[in-house]
Write a protein that holds these residues in place. Structure first.
Motif, short mmCIF file in Angstrom:
data_model
loop_
_atom_site.label_atom_id
_atom_site.label_comp_id
_atom_site.label_asym_id
_atom_site.label_seq_id
_atom_site.Cartn_x
_atom_site.Cartn_y
_atom_site.Cartn_z
N ARG A 105 16.87 -38.61 -13.99
CA ARG A 105 15.82 -37.99 -13.16
C ARG A 105 16.10 -38.24 -11.68
N ALA A 106 17.36 -38.22 -11.34
CA ALA A 106 17.74 -38.45 -9.94
C ALA A 106 17.08 -37.46 -8.99
N HIS A 107 16.81 -36.25 -9.49
CA HIS A 107 16.23 -35.22 -8.63
C HIS A 107 14.83 -35.57 -8.14
N GLN A 108 14.20 -36.59 -8.71
CA GLN A 108 12.87 -36.98 -8.24
C GLN A 108 12.91 -37.50 -6.79
N PHE A 124 24.14 -32.61 -8.65
CA PHE A 124 23.45 -33.13 -9.83
C PHE A 124 22.62 -32.03 -10.49
N ALA A 125 21.82 -31.31 -9.68
CA ALA A 125 20.92 -30.30 -10.24
C ALA A 125 21.67 -29.14 -10.87
N ALA A 183 24.96 -31.43 -13.56
CA ALA A 183 24.58 -32.45 -14.53
C ALA A 183 23.27 -32.14 -15.24
N LEU A 184 22.24 -31.84 -14.47
CA LEU A 184 20.91 -31.69 -15.06
C LEU A 184 20.84 -30.66 -16.19
N PRO A 185 21.48 -29.48 -16.06
CA PRO A 185 21.40 -28.52 -17.18
C PRO A 185 22.08 -29.01 -18.45
N ARG A 186 22.98 -29.98 -18.33
CA ARG A 186 23.73 -30.45 -19.50
C ARG A 186 23.14 -31.69 -20.15
N ARG A 199 32.66 -26.42 -7.60
CA ARG A 199 31.58 -26.62 -6.63
C ARG A 199 30.47 -25.60 -6.90
N PRO A 200 29.23 -26.06 -7.02
CA PRO A 200 28.12 -25.14 -7.29
C PRO A 200 27.57 -24.50 -6.03
#
Length: 770
Positions: free
Chosen positions: A159-162, A186-187, A190-193, A384-385
């Motif tokens: 939950r790093a995006h917090q 990350f968003a 990583a987060l979708p996976r 790179r996103p």
């Protein structure tokens, strides 16, 4: 969890005596928690850990069980096992309801005090972590208390995006850029996976203070207070973030740890893909929390021990391609996430010059090679996103799995044409018409917005017996020869030669910012609508129809003022013409308040043209009209489009409608778009370059001007902003006849976090332009 007040020595002595029958010398241990070393009178050593009375007893039991599992079957590590109280409990209660645990002291040198690590020590760290994770995977998640299994905390890497909203607390535009990138990575990657990866109990804080070493071996692990259930790979990522601090070659250092980890536990493709983004995210959390704490109390030195090294490492990692960084962390192991991604951009550019027409343009000064898309993101060859803020074609998100699977399944079963009966055609037509007001009920399916607009003109001419068309200045309706003739954006723009056909009649764009009727308040829309009537009065033969985008895209993201379409349509119909709404860019819920943008003004056109988002990237489009117009068009000449309305297209179209409904994307567009517009409007007072922010839902525009009085367009500055935002991983573009409007029309799955990142970044970029 509450933190108890700092105790007096008398209170501590009483707690130890009453709870454990112990006495001795106490010294405060470094760190943010109330932990003390106890050198007991009998020569034994312990750690006393204090917590507030609201500390969850279920978690303390869980934490003890984790240590017990590792002690029984885990790696050969010294662990802080719980010492029972005199009453046989694991927790003692002391002053003010404070809970205390006494743990066995663990010998060893903290990693941070052991000097630069050897390759052997790094590999052993990886081996120990792999063994740790394998042991903890034996704890069956179904048997863990649900409140514990769902536990999170501020250091939870999943939950790093917090912490993204803390970016604004960091001083220095370049550091904010780096931090935005880490959270963005990350968003997007990583987060979708994470939800698809293996989960287990993890220690969750194998940092350089909690790891104990002896020579080249890791011998102990402290502090299980951050234990939780999460993606297992987070364990390794956290340790890497600390193990790579101040390394002369951080990725080589990390590769040694990973190679050791692979000796005891493997990493699947998804875990390999997210490892580097997770490392960056942990560093981002560290510096974000430090920035927050600095605002609270800058004198607390123990809060900032890791801040400097974390920034140094984050700055070194920020500009690396994630794919190459992932390859290096995996020590050259070839696997799916890092497979060959095709030719580099430079090679493709040269081949493109040889074989692709030069009038086919590329975006940005340095063109991008994209290799995949997902949701609101596009990913380049280096992994790179980029946050896609302009692709309104992939309406429900790039490569939406539900849309993709619907198309794949239908293609594997049947694909033919509309001369045969199949359920998909009528099912889709009924669903599409159900979104429209009466009497719009007859559909025609084609392959592109250009084809749809061509057909709309034919329908209007068949119904009225006339040929002339009325169009709006600055409008664009398609790329065919006939549509270029009715698109002032093209025939009055670069390469155009002006109005070529006498049957094309151009009326002013209903622009409340630049147009001739600006400043007329609520009457502005009516005044522009009356311009249509004045033009019709000069045309005794009348017109077949009036065509206008419900919101003007190429015209500069213009939102026509209230009353415009009601007035214009009234004039057109009184003169015997039909009204055509071009919804190719703005339909399917994008405006948020309504499914179709024309509905915002309470009008019902005679013909509606739709394309772009209708198939989420699949080439399809449609025209919907009234029964009366359809009957007039049925004059004996067959209408047939080979691919229009084929079974695959219909399956995809149905899936798009399903996703919009089931994921609540229209309401989402309203909520997120409102947040976005408010954030952009907040920048107006900070940056003189912004002339106006306009738009509705997720169809927005920011007009840049050099002078708010003269409205001198800032086209060069707009282009500069777009390219600088691209360098930060956010894709925008410019539009409008003066090329000074930054247009925003992203996939509908854009999030509030995305919006906040864009606004913060745009603020920084505009500040550099003066």
């Amino acid at each position: 969890m509450g933190t108890p007040a700092t105790p007096t020595r008398t209170q501590l002595d009483a707690l130890l005596d009453n709870g454990y029958g112990l006495a001795g010398a106490l010294s405060r241990l470094p760190g943010e928690n109330l932990n003390y070393r106890l050198d007991a009178a009998d020569g034994r050593r312990f750690v006393l850990k204090l917590a507030g009375e609201d500390q969850d007893e279920a978690f303390l039991t869980f934490e003890r069980s984790v240590v017990d599992v590792l002690s029984a079957e885990g790696p050969e590590l010294r662990l802080p096992r719980v010492v029972e109280t005199l009453g046989g409990d694991g927790v003692a209660t002391g002053y003010g309801g404070t809970r205390a645990r006494l743990l066995e002291f663990v010998d060893g040198t903290p990693w941070c005090d052991a000097g630069p690590p050897s390759d052997a020590r790094l590999r052993h760290l990886g081996e120990a972590l792999g063994s740790l994770d394998r042991s903890l995977e034996s704890m069956h998640l179904s048997e863990i208390d649900p409140t514990i299994a769902g536990r999170s905390h501020r250091w939870d890497l999943a939950r790093a995006h917090q912490h993204r909203d803390k970016v604004s607390l960091v001083e220095g535009a370049d550091r904010r850029r780096i931090l935005e990138h880490a959270f963005h990575l990350f968003a997007a990657v990583a987060l979708p996976r994470l939800g698809q990866l293996r989960r287990s109990v993890i220690h969750g804080d194998a940092n350089d203070e909690n790891l104990l070493v002896d020579g080249d071996r890791v011998v102990g692990l402290l502090d299980f207070g951050d234990c939780l259930v999460g993606p297992t790979v987070c364990e390794l990522a956290i340790a890497l973030a600390y193990g790579m601090l101040d390394s002369p070659d951080p990725l080589a250092t990390g590769a040694h740890v990973v190679s050791g980890y692979l000796e005891t536990r493997g990493l699947d493709g998804g875990e390999q893909e997210v490892l580097f983004p997770l490392v960056c995210a942990r560093l981002a959390v560290t510096v974000s929390v430090a920035a927050e704490r600095r605002r609270l109390d800058p004198s607390r030195g123990e809060w900032f021990v890791t801040e400097g090294p974390a920034w140094r490492l984050l700055e070194r990692l920020a500009d690396l391609d994630p794919v190459e960084a992932g390859r290096r962390l995996m020590a050259g192991l070839r696997s799916e996430p890092f497979a060959d991604l095709g030719a580099p951009a430079e090679e493709l550019l040269e081949r493109r010059r040889r074989h692709i027409g030069p009038s086919l343009s590329l975006s940005y000064r340095e063109p991008l090679k994209m290799v995949r898309g997902r949701g609101q993101y596009l990913y380049d060859r280096g992994g790179r996103p980029y946050l896609d803020l302009v692709n309104n074609v992939c309406h429900v998100g790039h490569c939406h799995p539900r849309v993709v699977s619907s198309g794949q399944a239908q293609m594997a079963r049947l694909n033919t044409n509309t001369r045969y009966l199949y359920d998909g055609l009528t099912d889709y037509a009924e669903r599409l018409c159900a979104t429209l007001p009466s009497p719009l009920e007859v559909c025609y399916f084609v392959n592109s917005g250009s084809e749809a607009n061509e057909l709309a003109l034919r329908l209007a001419r068949a119904r009225t017996g006339r040929h002339d068309l009325m169009v709006v200045d600055g409008a664009y309706h398609g790329h065919t020869a006939g549509l270029i003739d009715i698109s002032p954006y093209k025939f009055m723009g670069k390469g155009g030669s002006g109005r070529a056909e006498p049957w094309v009649h151009v009326v002013p764009v209903a622009d409340g910012y630049r147009g001739r009727h600006k400043g007329q308040g609520r009457d502005t829309g009516v005044a522009y609508g009356d311009d249509v009537g004045e033009t019709l009065a000069r045309l005794p033969e009348g017109v077949a129809g009036f065509i206008s985008e419900s919101l003007l895209g190429c015209g500069g993201q213009v939102v026509p003022p209230e009353g415009y379409f009601e007035t214009a349509y009234r004039h057109v119909r009184a003169a015997g013409g039909v009204c055509i709404a071009d919804e190719v860019q703005v339909g399917f819920g994008r405006v948020g308040t309504h499914f179709w943008a024309f509905e915002r003004q309470g009008v019902v056109p005679d013909i509606v043209v739709m394309g772009k988002p209708i198939g989420n990237g699949h080439p399809m489009a449609a025209v919907v009209t009234t029964r009366e117009i359809a009957d007039a068009f049925a004059n004996g000449m067959e209408f047939f489009a080979t691919f229009g309305g084929n079974p695959v297209s219909c399956a995809i179209g149905l899936a798009v409608l399903d996703v919009i409904r089931d994921e609540g994307l229209q309401q989402h567009a309203h909520d997120v778009g409102t947040r976005f517009k408010a954030g952009l409007e907040a920048l107006v007072d900070k940056h003189e370059l912004i002339g106006e922010v306009r738009g509705v839902g997720l169809f927005l525009g920011v007009e840049l001007v050099r002078d708010r009085g003269t409205l001198e367009p800032a086209a060069a500055e707009a282009d500069e902003v777009v390219n600088r935002m691209k360098a930060r991983g956010m894709l925008l573009s410019t539009d409008g006849p003066l090329h000074n409007v930054i247009k925003i029309k992203p996939p509908m799955v854009l999030t509030a976090d995305d919006v906040d990142m864009v606004v913060r970044s745009l603020d920084d970029v505009l500040a550099t332009l003066g």
